[in-house]
Write a protein that holds these residues in place. Structure first.
Motif, short mmCIF file in Angstrom:
data_model
loop_
_atom_site.label_atom_id
_atom_site.label_comp_id
_atom_site.label_asym_id
_atom_site.label_seq_id
_atom_site.Cartn_x
_atom_site.Cartn_y
_atom_site.Cartn_z
N LYS A 79 -33.47 -3.10 -11.78
CA LYS A 79 -33.52 -3.39 -13.22
C LYS A 79 -34.96 -3.33 -13.73
CE LYS A 79 -29.38 -6.29 -13.54
NZ LYS A 79 -28.86 -7.66 -13.86
N LYS A 80 -35.89 -3.87 -12.97
CA LYS A 80 -37.29 -3.83 -13.38
C LYS A 80 -37.79 -2.39 -13.45
CE LYS A 80 -40.02 -6.72 -11.31
NZ LYS A 80 -40.64 -7.51 -10.23
N LEU A 81 -37.41 -1.59 -12.46
CA LEU A 81 -37.83 -0.19 -12.48
C LEU A 81 -37.22 0.56 -13.66
CD1 LEU A 81 -37.61 0.72 -8.68
CD2 LEU A 81 -39.69 0.59 -10.07
N ASN A 82 -35.98 0.25 -13.98
CA ASN A 82 -35.34 0.90 -15.12
C ASN A 82 -36.06 0.57 -16.41
OD1 ASN A 82 -33.42 2.40 -16.51
ND2 ASN A 82 -32.03 0.66 -16.75
N HIS A 83 -36.44 -0.70 -16.59
CA HIS A 83 -37.18 -1.09 -17.79
C HIS A 83 -38.55 -0.42 -17.81
CE1 HIS A 83 -34.63 -5.03 -17.94
NE2 HIS A 83 -33.97 -3.95 -18.39
N SER A 84 -39.22 -0.35 -16.66
CA SER A 84 -40.55 0.28 -16.61
C SER A 84 -40.46 1.76 -16.92
CB SER A 84 -41.17 0.06 -15.23
OG SER A 84 -41.32 -1.31 -14.94
N ILE A 85 -39.43 2.43 -16.43
CA ILE A 85 -39.27 3.87 -16.71
C ILE A 85 -39.03 4.10 -18.19
CG2 ILE A 85 -37.72 5.82 -16.35
CD1 ILE A 85 -37.42 4.93 -13.46
N ASP A 110 -47.70 10.81 -13.98
CA ASP A 110 -47.82 10.34 -12.60
C ASP A 110 -47.16 8.97 -12.44
OD1 ASP A 110 -49.17 12.64 -11.97
OD2 ASP A 110 -51.17 11.73 -12.21
N ASP A 111 -47.32 8.11 -13.44
CA ASP A 111 -46.69 6.79 -13.37
C ASP A 111 -45.16 6.92 -13.37
OD1 ASP A 111 -49.17 5.67 -13.38
OD2 ASP A 111 -49.17 5.20 -15.53
N LEU A 112 -44.65 7.80 -14.20
CA LEU A 112 -43.20 8.03 -14.22
C LEU A 112 -42.71 8.59 -12.89
CD1 LEU A 112 -42.56 9.45 -17.80
CD2 LEU A 112 -41.50 7.41 -16.80
N THR A 113 -43.46 9.50 -12.32
CA THR A 113 -43.08 10.07 -11.02
C THR A 113 -43.02 8.99 -9.95
OG1 THR A 113 -44.12 12.17 -11.62
CG2 THR A 113 -43.67 11.78 -9.29
N LEU A 114 -44.01 8.10 -9.93
CA LEU A 114 -44.02 7.02 -8.95
C LEU A 114 -42.85 6.06 -9.15
CD1 LEU A 114 -45.55 5.69 -6.60
CD2 LEU A 114 -46.87 4.40 -8.31
N LEU A 115 -42.52 5.77 -10.41
CA LEU A 115 -41.39 4.88 -10.69
C LEU A 115 -40.07 5.52 -10.24
CD1 LEU A 115 -42.41 3.59 -14.23
CD2 LEU A 115 -42.40 2.27 -12.10
N PHE A 116 -39.90 6.80 -10.48
CA PHE A 116 -38.66 7.47 -10.07
C PHE A 116 -38.56 7.55 -8.54
CE2 PHE A 116 -38.34 9.32 -14.42
CZ PHE A 116 -37.02 8.99 -14.64
N ILE A 117 -39.69 7.73 -7.86
CA ILE A 117 -39.66 7.74 -6.39
C ILE A 117 -39.21 6.39 -5.86
CG2 ILE A 117 -41.14 7.83 -4.35
CD1 ILE A 117 -42.76 10.01 -5.72
N HIS A 118 -39.71 5.30 -6.45
CA HIS A 118 -39.30 3.96 -6.02
C HIS A 118 -37.82 3.72 -6.29
CE1 HIS A 118 -43.56 3.15 -5.48
NE2 HIS A 118 -43.25 1.97 -4.96
#
Length: 218
Positions: A79-85, A110-118
């Motif tokens: 959920k946190k990653l979804n909000h961050s993305i 780059d930040d979006l790429t890292l969030l999607f990888i996580h």
């Protein structure tokens, strides 16, 4: 070296390799042998792997910075990653509107790429649970099918037993008229003492006398 060994040792394109498994080659035993099992390193989708690696490799082994702690709740972190993305995507849109040529655009990507990888990594960690759940559902389905087959067999057995009982109940009881039709074997067959007598006193044969007795009984 046989022709089969020569064919299996040659590197072939995927589609050409499939065409070697024709019905004619299968009947003649000319299909390629399966490749040997991998015992060390291999490459998949351009990424190197080792057979001793874990099914889900940790982020640190891939030189990726971890954004959440080692002990975490998958649902909460997703959920946190979804909000961050979502927030990062809105920031990227704002940057593209205001100044598409700024360096902040590449940083936000780059930040979006890292969030999607996580997020992808957290989803993959559920794969073993998904496999076990799929296996459990398959076993329950097989159990349900076997129970249904056993139930249908029981119904067919009960129906067959009912038909047999009905057939038995329709057999008529023996009456006095039917008893007269029964032949007394003891009276028809001659005794052991009379087996040597081939004719009666009036000159008739023994077989004719027995036949006359049967006709009289009828």
């Amino acid at each position: 070296m046989s022709e089969t060994a020569q064919v299996s040792s040659l590197p072939l394109p995927p589609m050409q390799y499939v065409t070697l498994f024709s019905e004619e080659n299968t009947k003649r035993g000319r299909t390629p042998r399966p490749p040997p099992p991998i015992t060390d390193n291999y490459s998949m989708f351009g990424n190197p792997y080792n057979t001793d690696d874990a099914v889900i490799r940790p982020l640190e082994s891939q030189n990726i910075r971890r954004l959440y702690p080692n002990n975490y709740d998958h649902r909460r972190e997703l959920k946190k990653l979804n909000h961050s993305i979502t927030a990062s995507f809105l920031d990227l849109v704002d940057i593209c509107i205001r100044n598409p040529e700024s360096e902040a655009r590449a940083t936000k990507i780059d930040d979006l790429t890292l969030l999607f990888i996580h997020m992808h990594h957290l989803v993959n960690e559920f794969r073993p649970h998904q496999a076990r759940e799929t296996l459990r559902v398959m076993l329950e389905q097989q159990k349900r099918q076997r129970l249904e087959i056993a139930e249908r067999f029981r119904r067919h057995f009960d129906k067959a037993w009912e038909l047999v009982q009905q057939a038995i109940s329709t057999i008529p009881e023996p009456t006095e008229s039917n008893i007269k039709l029964l032949i007394d074997i003891e009276r028809v067959q001659p005794s052991e003492g009379n087996l040597n007598n081939q004719a009666c006193g009036n000159g008739c044969a023994e077989e004719d006398r027995v036949l006359c007795q049967i006709i009289d009984l009828l």
